[in-house]
Design a protein around this motif. Structure first.
Motif, PDB file in Angstrom:
ATOM      1  N   ALA A  87       0.787  -1.237   0.000  1.00  0.00           N
ATOM      2  CA  ALA A  87       0.000   0.000   0.000  1.00  0.00           C
ATOM      3  C   ALA A  87       0.817   1.285   0.000  1.00  0.00           C
ATOM      4  O   ALA A  87       0.263   2.357  -0.250  1.00  0.00           O
ATOM      5  CB  ALA A  87      -0.944   0.008   1.213  1.00  0.00           C
ATOM      6  N   GLU A  89       4.434   1.327  -1.225  1.00  0.00           N
ATOM      7  CA  GLU A  89       5.631   1.303  -2.068  1.00  0.00           C
ATOM      8  C   GLU A  89       5.366   0.780  -3.480  1.00  0.00           C
ATOM      9  O   GLU A  89       5.160   1.563  -4.394  1.00  0.00           O
ATOM     10  CB  GLU A  89       6.731   0.481  -1.388  1.00  0.00           C
ATOM     11  CG  GLU A  89       7.176   1.069  -0.053  1.00  0.00           C
ATOM     12  CD  GLU A  89       8.316   0.291   0.559  1.00  0.00           C
ATOM     13  OE1 GLU A  89       9.320   0.097  -0.153  1.00  0.00           O
ATOM     14  OE2 GLU A  89       8.209  -0.142   1.717  1.00  0.00           O
ATOM     15  N   PRO A  92      -0.342  -2.264  -5.823  1.00  0.00           N
ATOM     16  CA  PRO A  92      -1.380  -1.563  -6.580  1.00  0.00           C
ATOM     17  C   PRO A  92      -2.443  -0.869  -5.731  1.00  0.00           C
ATOM     18  O   PRO A  92      -3.488  -0.487  -6.250  1.00  0.00           O
ATOM     19  CB  PRO A  92      -2.001  -2.687  -7.415  1.00  0.00           C
ATOM     20  CG  PRO A  92      -1.871  -3.898  -6.547  1.00  0.00           C
ATOM     21  CD  PRO A  92      -0.570  -3.728  -5.809  1.00  0.00           C
ATOM     22  N   LYS A  94      -3.293   2.165  -2.568  1.00  0.00           N
ATOM     23  CA  LYS A  94      -2.824   3.268  -1.747  1.00  0.00           C
ATOM     24  C   LYS A  94      -4.012   3.884  -1.029  1.00  0.00           C
ATOM     25  O   LYS A  94      -5.160   3.787  -1.489  1.00  0.00           O
ATOM     26  CB  LYS A  94      -2.086   4.316  -2.576  1.00  0.00           C
ATOM     27  CG  LYS A  94      -2.929   5.015  -3.626  1.00  0.00           C
ATOM     28  CD  LYS A  94      -2.095   6.061  -4.361  1.00  0.00           C
ATOM     29  CE  LYS A  94      -2.923   6.801  -5.404  1.00  0.00           C
ATOM     30  NZ  LYS A  94      -2.120   7.858  -6.086  1.00  0.00           N
ATOM     31  N   TYR A 109      -6.657   2.720  -6.399  1.00  0.00           N
ATOM     32  CA  TYR A 109      -5.669   2.026  -7.237  1.00  0.00           C
ATOM     33  C   TYR A 109      -4.425   2.879  -7.422  1.00  0.00           C
ATOM     34  O   TYR A 109      -4.502   4.091  -7.646  1.00  0.00           O
ATOM     35  CB  TYR A 109      -6.304   1.719  -8.586  1.00  0.00           C
ATOM     36  CG  TYR A 109      -5.389   1.064  -9.589  1.00  0.00           C
ATOM     37  CD1 TYR A 109      -4.948  -0.238  -9.405  1.00  0.00           C
ATOM     38  CD2 TYR A 109      -4.990   1.754 -10.734  1.00  0.00           C
ATOM     39  CE1 TYR A 109      -4.122  -0.848 -10.337  1.00  0.00           C
ATOM     40  CE2 TYR A 109      -4.170   1.147 -11.678  1.00  0.00           C
ATOM     41  CZ  TYR A 109      -3.737  -0.150 -11.472  1.00  0.00           C
ATOM     42  OH  TYR A 109      -2.913  -0.742 -12.392  1.00  0.00           O
ATOM     43  N   ASN A 110      -3.252   2.244  -7.319  1.00  0.00           N
ATOM     44  CA  ASN A 110      -1.983   2.908  -7.565  1.00  0.00           C
ATOM     45  C   ASN A 110      -1.533   2.600  -8.997  1.00  0.00           C
ATOM     46  O   ASN A 110      -1.166   1.468  -9.309  1.00  0.00           O
ATOM     47  CB  ASN A 110      -0.921   2.419  -6.576  1.00  0.00           C
ATOM     48  CG  ASN A 110       0.467   2.939  -6.916  1.00  0.00           C
ATOM     49  OD1 ASN A 110       0.622   3.948  -7.594  1.00  0.00           O
ATOM     50  ND2 ASN A 110       1.490   2.249  -6.428  1.00  0.00           N
ATOM     51  N   TYR A 112       1.103   3.284 -10.521  1.00  0.00           N
ATOM     52  CA  TYR A 112       2.544   3.108 -10.700  1.00  0.00           C
ATOM     53  C   TYR A 112       3.078   1.890  -9.952  1.00  0.00           C
ATOM     54  O   TYR A 112       4.252   1.830  -9.586  1.00  0.00           O
ATOM     55  CB  TYR A 112       3.283   4.365 -10.259  1.00  0.00           C
ATOM     56  CG  TYR A 112       2.848   5.594 -11.015  1.00  0.00           C
ATOM     57  CD1 TYR A 112       2.985   5.671 -12.395  1.00  0.00           C
ATOM     58  CD2 TYR A 112       2.271   6.678 -10.359  1.00  0.00           C
ATOM     59  CE1 TYR A 112       2.572   6.794 -13.103  1.00  0.00           C
ATOM     60  CE2 TYR A 112       1.846   7.811 -11.049  1.00  0.00           C
ATOM     61  CZ  TYR A 112       2.005   7.849 -12.420  1.00  0.00           C
ATOM     62  OH  TYR A 112       1.590   8.959 -13.117  1.00  0.00           O
ATOM     63  N   ALA A 113       2.217   0.914  -9.760  1.00  0.00           N
ATOM     64  CA  ALA A 113       2.632  -0.309  -9.078  1.00  0.00           C
ATOM     65  C   ALA A 113       3.560  -1.129  -9.961  1.00  0.00           C
ATOM     66  O   ALA A 113       3.421  -1.148 -11.189  1.00  0.00           O
ATOM     67  CB  ALA A 113       1.408  -1.139  -8.705  1.00  0.00           C
ATOM     68  N   GLU A 414       8.009   4.958  -2.634  1.00  0.00           N
ATOM     69  CA  GLU A 414       6.987   5.714  -1.908  1.00  0.00           C
ATOM     70  C   GLU A 414       7.035   7.194  -2.270  1.00  0.00           C
ATOM     71  O   GLU A 414       6.005   7.880  -2.286  1.00  0.00           O
ATOM     72  CB  GLU A 414       7.196   5.521  -0.403  1.00  0.00           C
ATOM     73  CG  GLU A 414       6.187   6.218   0.471  1.00  0.00           C
ATOM     74  CD  GLU A 414       6.388   5.900   1.938  1.00  0.00           C
ATOM     75  OE1 GLU A 414       5.632   6.449   2.768  1.00  0.00           O
ATOM     76  OE2 GLU A 414       7.300   5.104   2.267  1.00  0.00           O
ATOM     77  N   PRO A 417       6.997   7.282  -7.170  1.00  0.00           N
ATOM     78  CA  PRO A 417       6.422   6.034  -7.697  1.00  0.00           C
ATOM     79  C   PRO A 417       6.562   5.865  -9.203  1.00  0.00           C
ATOM     80  O   PRO A 417       6.912   4.780  -9.670  1.00  0.00           O
ATOM     81  CB  PRO A 417       4.947   6.124  -7.277  1.00  0.00           C
ATOM     82  CG  PRO A 417       4.694   7.574  -6.998  1.00  0.00           C
ATOM     83  CD  PRO A 417       5.989   8.115  -6.475  1.00  0.00           C
ATOM     84  N   LYS A 418       6.309   6.912  -9.967  1.00  0.00           N
ATOM     85  CA  LYS A 418       6.395   6.791 -11.424  1.00  0.00           C
ATOM     86  C   LYS A 418       7.833   6.531 -11.867  1.00  0.00           C
ATOM     87  O   LYS A 418       8.088   5.621 -12.676  1.00  0.00           O
ATOM     88  CB  LYS A 418       5.866   8.058 -12.092  1.00  0.00           C
ATOM     89  CG  LYS A 418       5.932   8.021 -13.608  1.00  0.00           C
ATOM     90  CD  LYS A 418       5.379   9.292 -14.229  1.00  0.00           C
ATOM     91  CE  LYS A 418       5.469   9.250 -15.749  1.00  0.00           C
ATOM     92  NZ  LYS A 418       4.921  10.488 -16.364  1.00  0.00           N
TER      93      LYS A 418
END
Length: 433
Positions: A87, A89, A92, A94, A109-110, A112-113, A414, A417-418
């Motif tokens: 959640a 780092e 998918p 956050k 949803y993240n 940049y997972a 963290e 991320p991108k």
């Protein structure tokens, strides 16, 4: 008089847990609608004598699970939950950063997972971390060596139950203290391959972020870093300072966890969630980067969350993000020899550092890399994302790459991320940063 076989059955079931139990999760409390990715949770038994079971989260690659690499991720601490990786780092999910009002925190949803391009297993290790547990109190007494062996056993059993991933390229990964364990585990995998252990894993390498090694340089470099960043004066160069070490640009913030006895009061595992508000003085400010850490306690300790994740009842009384009360001994004095052994055998290695981390400064990491005496194949240069400098990198012989991540702290994904996803994707696909 002999006991009837049926009367022994419950005892046998309790003392000899299955090697692996797993379940697919389609919905999570706090997340609107079905999950847009494949999530599996479960336990793997790694010590039959003490009944140690390690909890894990597995997310299939959102691109091509059959062909994309398999990553085994180990968080830091020791004792920091795999949920931190999930959640905060590389996973998918956050948290929505909004003021806690007693209701269940929301998840989104993240985009940049790392699961965009890889299959990822995040494991609660060592035992006592997150939702991992031991049926015998003696099982909680572990060290670097035991933890590494149990992680290897975890991976071996997990692959037996997931044979479709045995042929995928395998990488062992982690950051912070997890970065110390990673090369030890990777060496065990490499030795298992040489010995023909089943299943025969397709190990290609490993990657570590702001990694501990056990060497004095990990911490001795802090003063040098603080001086170079103009945090301390020339006169204070030799004096230890009190700072937020994980990211030197963070504002001063209170602790990122609630006063648990007051906040939860034993009510957090009730059958229906109701508003639970801790005393006002324990609230961190929303401006604090670590505010989502604070939210995670209320999410992970909610009854509905435990049910959704299929956490075994009665095994973990209260989830904590980082359990620093573990009976843990650091008996591997240095992991540098493991780095040397792996890279000399030809395994690929990516070592990356958030350049604003003073917990494990990049200066110390560069120092132990230099101690390997590898020749430089591609000298210090910048790497870019969207036409902007995202960090600096240097490539050594024996497939070793070092990279800094610009404006990132101790857990680089963290903060950036991108950029970290692009760095990971380029490296994992054998491209150039």
């Amino acid at each position: 008089m002999a006991r009837p076989l049926l009367s022994l059955l419950p005892l046998l079931l309790f003392s000899s847990p299955p090697a692996l139990c797993q379940v697919t999760i389609t919905h999570l409390p706090g997340f609107k609608g079905p999950l847009p990715f494949h999530l599996e949770t479960g336990y793997v038994g790694v010590d039959e004598v003490s009944g140690v079971e390690l909890f894990y989260y597995f997310i299939q690659s959102e691109k091509n699970p059959k062909e994309d690499p398999l990553i085994l991720w180990h968080n830091g601490g020791p004792g920091c939950s795999a949920f931190s990786g999930l959640a905060f780092e590389i996973g998918p999910l956050k948290f929505v950063t909004s003021k806690y009002d007693g209701r269940l925190p929301s998840l989104v949803y993240n985009p940049y997972a790392w699961t965009k391009v890889a299959n990822v297993i995040l494991v609660d290790s060592p035992v006592g971390t997150g939702f991992s547990f031991s049926r015998n109190p003696k099982g909680y007494v572990v060290d670097d060596t035991i933890t590494s062996k149990q992680t290897y056993e975890f991976l071996r059993k997990w692959l037996v139950e997931h044979p479709q991933f045995i042929s995928n390229h395998l990488y062992i990964a982690g950051d912070s203290f997890g970065g110390k364990i990673v090369p030890v585990v990777a060496n065990m995998v490499a030795e298992g391959i040489e010995d023909g252990d089943y299943p025969l894993m397709n190990l290609k390498g490993y990657l570590v972020g702001n990694p501990r090694t056990g060497e004095a340089v990990d911490f001795n470099s802090r003063v040098e870093f603080a001086h170079a960043m103009s945090i301390i004066s020339d006169e204070l160069y030799e004096i230890r300072v009190e700072l937020y070490r994980d990211f030197i640009l963070d504002p001063k913030c209170p602790k990122d966890y609630p006063q648990r006895k007051q906040a939860f009061g034993g009510r957090h595992l009730q059958e229906k969630h109701s508003k639970i508000l801790p005393p006002q003085e324990v609230f961190p400010d929303l401006k604090c980067r670590t505010y989502p850490y604070f939210l995670s306690y209320f999410w992970a300790n909610d009854y509905n969350t435990r049910e959704a994740l299929h956490v075994k009842k009665g095994t973990v009384k209260e989830w904590v993000r980082c359990n620093y009360s573990l009976a843990y001994t650091q008996n591997v004095q240095s992991s540098v020899a493991y780095h040397l052994n792996l890279t000399m055998k030809g395994y690929r290695a990516l070592v990356y550092s958030g350049d604003h981390d003073m917990a494990i400064p990049f200066m110390g990491t560069q120092a132990w890399i230099r101690s390997l005496n590898y020749s430089i194949l591609d000298d210090w240069r910048s790497w870019h994302v969207d036409g902007q400098v995202a960090g600096y990198t240097r490539k050594y012989s024996h497939n070793l790459t070092f990279a800094t991540v610009k404006n990132a702290g101790h857990t680089a994904p963290e903060y950036q991320p991108k950029n970290c996803l692009i760095m990971f994707d380029n490296w994992i696909s054998y491209g150039s940063l």
